[in-house]
Design an enzyme around this catalytic site. Structure first.
Site: not given
Ligand code: ADP
Length: 192
Positions: A14, A89, A128, A134, A146
């Site tokens: 996204k 969400r 990532r 993060r 998640r």
């Protein structure tokens, strides 16, 4: 105004595709993940509360993110349109967004939904995590939490927009440019 939702599980691309879409269509990018990370960086009370929840891979409370989106809409009165990324969400967030847009005499034109298999999501997020800084990307247990939140609470948001015939599914695996072109093709259909 032309408003779209870029939808999909964590790691579906996204963020990457949002950057390309806003550059091409002149939209204002509203990512609740980015807004929350800004609050964390500024060490606001909201940011401190959100960090604990995000580090467990859970969703922050609806009223928090709805408040942030409401302010962002008010702060951008001249936007040609908005690209919502990571929001809504939950079904409650979707209903709130519809109401907020209605107050501004506008609505969602389309939800573009990226589809990516679960093992691919996990490997992308772990990769990532090596560079993103993060904390929620470095641990496979948090990543799986998640994805579970996505399945249990977020997937239903697509059903909400399907009722209004607004959902277009795009395969999120393959080359970044190919996926971008597929997104643009679906978007163009709704712009006419
Ligand atoms: P990703 O799509 O990779 O999970 P995001 O940056 O969209 O990344 O979200 C990171 C975290 O921020 C989520 O796991 C969640 O804790 C929180 N978050 C972001 N957007 C929302 C939202 N709309 N509602 C609730 N929590 C959110």
């Amino acid at each position: 105004m032309f408003n779209l939702i870029l939808f999909g599980p964590p790691g579906s691309g996204k963020g990457t595709q949002s950057e390309k879409l806003i550059a091409t269509y002149g939209l204002k990018h509203l990512s609740t993940g980015d807004l929350l990370r800004n609050e964390i960086a500024a060490q606001t009370p909201l940011g401190l509360e959100a960090k604990n929840i995000m580090d467990k891979g859970q969703l922050v409370p609806d009223e928090v993110v709805i408040g942030m989106i409401s302010s962002a809409l008010d702060n951008n009165p001249d936007a040609k349109g908005f690209l919502f990324d990571g929001f809504p969400r939950t079904s409650a967030q979707a209903e709130a967004l519809d109401r907020l847009l209605e107050l501004k005499k506008t609505s969602i034109a389309v939800m573009l939904a990226l589809e990516v298999g679960e093992e691919e999501l996990i490997s992308r997020l772990l990769k990532r995590g090596e560079t993103s800084g993060r904390s929620d990307d470095t641990n496979e247990t948090i990543i799986r939490a998640r994805i579970a939140e996505y399945r249990n609470k977020t997937a239903a948001v697509a059903d909400y927009y399907k009722k209004f015939n607004k959902v277009e599914v795009v395969k999120g695996e393959g080359g970044i440019e190919d996926i971008f072109n597929a997104l643009c093709a679906q978007l163009e259909k709704k712009r006419q």
